[in-house]
Write a protein that holds these residues in place. Structure first.
Motif, PDB file in Angstrom:
ATOM      1  N   LEU A  92       0.822  -1.203   0.000  1.00  0.00           N
ATOM      2  CA  LEU A  92       0.000   0.000   0.000  1.00  0.00           C
ATOM      3  C   LEU A  92       0.858   1.256   0.000  1.00  0.00           C
ATOM      4  N   ASP A  93       0.292   2.352  -0.533  1.00  0.00           N
ATOM      5  CA  ASP A  93       1.026   3.615  -0.483  1.00  0.00           C
ATOM      6  C   ASP A  93       1.015   4.143   0.952  1.00  0.00           C
ATOM      7  N   LEU A  94       1.865   5.131   1.224  1.00  0.00           N
ATOM      8  CA  LEU A  94       2.121   5.573   2.595  1.00  0.00           C
ATOM      9  C   LEU A  94       0.854   6.028   3.309  1.00  0.00           C
ATOM     10  N   LYS A  95       0.025   6.849   2.648  1.00  0.00           N
ATOM     11  CA  LYS A  95      -1.185   7.372   3.294  1.00  0.00           C
ATOM     12  C   LYS A  95      -2.148   6.235   3.626  1.00  0.00           C
ATOM     13  N   LEU A  96      -2.394   5.344   2.671  1.00  0.00           N
ATOM     14  CA  LEU A  96      -3.305   4.235   2.906  1.00  0.00           C
ATOM     15  C   LEU A  96      -2.742   3.284   3.948  1.00  0.00           C
ATOM     16  N   ARG A  97      -1.442   3.095   3.922  1.00  0.00           N
ATOM     17  CA  ARG A  97      -0.789   2.212   4.898  1.00  0.00           C
ATOM     18  C   ARG A  97      -1.007   2.733   6.314  1.00  0.00           C
ATOM     19  N   THR A  98      -0.862   4.046   6.493  1.00  0.00           N
ATOM     20  CA  THR A  98      -1.087   4.642   7.809  1.00  0.00           C
ATOM     21  C   THR A  98      -2.539   4.486   8.237  1.00  0.00           C
ATOM     22  N   ASP A  99      -3.464   4.714   7.306  1.00  0.00           N
ATOM     23  CA  ASP A  99      -4.890   4.555   7.618  1.00  0.00           C
ATOM     24  C   ASP A  99      -5.202   3.126   8.038  1.00  0.00           C
ATOM     25  N   MET A 100      -4.632   2.165   7.311  1.00  0.00           N
ATOM     26  CA  MET A 100      -4.909   0.760   7.609  1.00  0.00           C
ATOM     27  C   MET A 100      -4.283   0.318   8.927  1.00  0.00           C
ATOM     28  N   GLN A 101      -3.196   0.948   9.331  1.00  0.00           N
ATOM     29  CA  GLN A 101      -2.624   0.652  10.644  1.00  0.00           C
ATOM     30  C   GLN A 101      -3.650   0.951  11.736  1.00  0.00           C
ATOM     31  N   TYR A 102      -4.294   2.126  11.637  1.00  0.00           N
ATOM     32  CA  TYR A 102      -5.312   2.486  12.620  1.00  0.00           C
ATOM     33  C   TYR A 102      -6.500   1.525  12.546  1.00  0.00           C
ATOM     34  N   GLU A 103      -6.928   1.191  11.320  1.00  0.00           N
ATOM     35  CA  GLU A 103      -8.077   0.306  11.157  1.00  0.00           C
ATOM     36  C   GLU A 103      -7.812  -1.073  11.745  1.00  0.00           C
ATOM     37  N   LEU A 104      -6.626  -1.618  11.478  1.00  0.00           N
ATOM     38  CA  LEU A 104      -6.286  -2.940  12.006  1.00  0.00           C
ATOM     39  C   LEU A 104      -6.251  -2.928  13.535  1.00  0.00           C
ATOM     40  N   ARG A 105      -5.641  -1.908  14.095  1.00  0.00           N
ATOM     41  CA  ARG A 105      -5.535  -1.814  15.558  1.00  0.00           C
ATOM     42  C   ARG A 105      -6.925  -1.710  16.185  1.00  0.00           C
ATOM     43  N   GLU A 106      -7.783  -0.863  15.617  1.00  0.00           N
ATOM     44  CA  GLU A 106      -9.130  -0.708  16.158  1.00  0.00           C
ATOM     45  C   GLU A 106      -9.945  -1.986  15.991  1.00  0.00           C
ATOM     46  N   LEU A 107      -9.751  -2.681  14.860  1.00  0.00           N
ATOM     47  CA  LEU A 107     -10.447  -3.941  14.621  1.00  0.00           C
ATOM     48  C   LEU A 107     -10.041  -4.982  15.657  1.00  0.00           C
ATOM     49  N   GLN A 108      -8.756  -5.063  15.943  1.00  0.00           N
ATOM     50  CA  GLN A 108      -8.276  -6.027  16.938  1.00  0.00           C
ATOM     51  C   GLN A 108      -8.872  -5.728  18.311  1.00  0.00           C
ATOM     52  N   LYS A 109      -8.947  -4.456  18.663  1.00  0.00           N
ATOM     53  CA  LYS A 109      -9.512  -4.081  19.962  1.00  0.00           C
ATOM     54  C   LYS A 109     -10.992  -4.454  20.038  1.00  0.00           C
ATOM     55  N   ARG A 110     -11.725  -4.216  18.934  1.00  0.00           N
ATOM     56  CA  ARG A 110     -13.156  -4.525  18.921  1.00  0.00           C
ATOM     57  C   ARG A 110     -13.402  -6.027  19.036  1.00  0.00           C
ATOM     58  N   LEU A 111     -12.612  -6.817  18.302  1.00  0.00           N
ATOM     59  CA  LEU A 111     -12.833  -8.261  18.261  1.00  0.00           C
ATOM     60  C   LEU A 111     -12.295  -8.958  19.498  1.00  0.00           C
ATOM     61  N   GLY A 112     -11.195  -8.430  20.062  1.00  0.00           N
ATOM     62  CA  GLY A 112     -10.605  -9.034  21.242  1.00  0.00           C
ATOM     63  C   GLY A 112      -9.896 -10.345  20.983  1.00  0.00           C
ATOM     64  N   ILE A 113      -9.564 -10.652  19.712  1.00  0.00           N
ATOM     65  CA  ILE A 113      -8.813 -11.867  19.420  1.00  0.00           C
ATOM     66  C   ILE A 113      -7.335 -11.521  19.247  1.00  0.00           C
ATOM     67  N   THR A 114      -6.507 -12.548  19.232  1.00  0.00           N
ATOM     68  CA  THR A 114      -5.067 -12.350  19.155  1.00  0.00           C
ATOM     69  C   THR A 114      -4.645 -12.092  17.708  1.00  0.00           C
ATOM     70  N   PHE A 115      -3.924 -11.008  17.499  1.00  0.00           N
ATOM     71  CA  PHE A 115      -3.329 -10.698  16.191  1.00  0.00           C
ATOM     72  C   PHE A 115      -1.815 -10.897  16.297  1.00  0.00           C
TER      73      PHE A 115
END
Length: 365
Positions: free
Chosen positions: A166-189
């Motif tokens: 991914l390009d830099l801007k999208l990569r940064t956005d997806m970092q936040y999305e992945l982290r928030e998704l992990q917190k919501r689901l509560g499973i191990t990443f």
């Protein structure tokens, strides 16, 4: 007591008589975001593949939820993987890609449809069921791959450098999305990357790897502030590293001067390495500085200037400062005792932790 979902005990993997994993041991706690960080070829993807069951260990035990899984095939483990290239089927639409694993299990169509709708909602792709994969952006494709993995309700989600394309801007956005998704689901990443900024931003715990071994593990703050050796200090962020002598507890000598520091528990007059992070050094007047240097070059990095200086002995110093410097001017460098980090040669992580604990116990006593 922590609920450890994965346990490696002296796991070894050999390819062509070369050990790519050297008797590695660690534990993964349920519900946290872990990152395996290190250069190419260090063994991090091998660990991911061993957890997934794509390859077998040559020695050691791998346990998942307390059960030894060395001989358990991949399709019988509660683990799913998101690959670097996402491995989506281009001839299937979004719904069919996400439903693929569920269809193999021959679940009722109504149950499959409900699960697909639920996971697409989790990754914010509701309404995209009929969209062709070729019509999706890079970030959307990644979310489809994650949704497909989540549809199988894994206990552990493995992510093998899924942001690298991914390009830099999208990569940064997806970092936040992945982290928030992990917190919501509560499973191990468990996330594999060679990008240290990515690891620092996303992780609860980081395993820093090199040449088939885990060199240091801990929280991002622990590893950044207390690197165990030159490799970790260099790999995690920018560092100024110079040779020194630990004269006594809380007193270190480097570049010909003595400085108070916060480190202790070492031998008198022990050779050490000293780390000063660029952002912990302030540019001041020569009179107020602890070191006198000459400005060589500077680059504007957006949020700060990256300034390269040299002292009288030829040691290079990098400083991150909001103050602009002048090439060729003499300036002072100021830092606090707690900004100095002292590293012992050849100290293992176990020895490092024991030394810190004994020092803390002494302070409390």
């Amino acid at each position: 007591m922590p609920n450890n979902i994965i346990h490696f005990h002296e796991v070894r993997k050999v390819y062509d008589d070369v050990a790519v994993l050297k008797d590695v041991s660690f534990e993964i706690e349920q519900g946290k975001f872990y990152t395996l960080l290190g250069p190419s070829g260090c063994g991090k993807t091998t660990i991911l593949r061993l957890i997934a069951g794509f390859i077998e260990a040559d020695a050691g035990d791998i346990r998942l939820e307390g059960k030894r899984v060395n001989d358990i095939p991949a399709n019988q483990r509660k683990v799913n993987t998101v690959f670097q290239d996402y491995a989506l089927f281009p001839h299937l639409n979004v719904f069919d890609n996400v439903a693929f694993g569920l269809s193999l299990k021959k679940l009722p169509k109504s149950q499959i449809a409900e699960k697909v709708r639920n996971v697409l909602k989790m990754v914010q792709l509701s309404g995209f069921e009929s969209r062709e994969i070729s019509e999706m952006s890079g970030g959307q494709k990644q979310r489809v791959a994650i949704a497909r993995a989540l549809a199988n309700e894994p206990e552990v989600l493995l992510l093998d450098e899924p942001l690298s394309a991914l390009d830099l801007k999208l990569r940064t956005d997806m970092q936040y999305e992945l982290r928030e998704l992990q917190k919501r689901l509560g499973i191990t990443f468990i996330f594999v990357t060679h990008d240290q900024e990515e690891a620092l931003a996303m992780s609860d715990e980081i395993f820093v790897m090199n040449k088939g071994e885990i060199i240091q593990s801990g929280t991002p703050v622990d590893i950044y502030d207390e690197p165990i050796n030159r490799f970790v200090a260099d790999f995690i962020g920018e560092s100024n590293i110079v040779d020194g002598i630990m004269l006594e507890d809380n007193l270190v000598e480097f570049v010909g001067k003595k400085f108070e520091c916060a480190d202790s528990g070492m031998r008198t007059n022990e050779p050490v390495e000293v780390v000063l992070r660029p952002e912990d050094i302030q540019i001041t007047s020569v009179a107020k500085g602890k070191l006198k240097v000459t400005v060589d070059t500077q680059l504007f990095r957006g949020v700060h200037y990256e300034i390269i200086c040299f002292d009288a002995d030829g040691n290079e110093w990098m400083i991150h400062s909001t103050r602009k410097a002048k090439e060729g001017e003499e300036v002072g460098l100021f830092f606090e005792p707690e900004d100095i980090h002292v590293m012992r040669f050849g100290e293992t992580e176990e020895e490092f932790d024991a030394r810190l604990e004994s020092y803390d116990d002494g302070q409390e006593g």
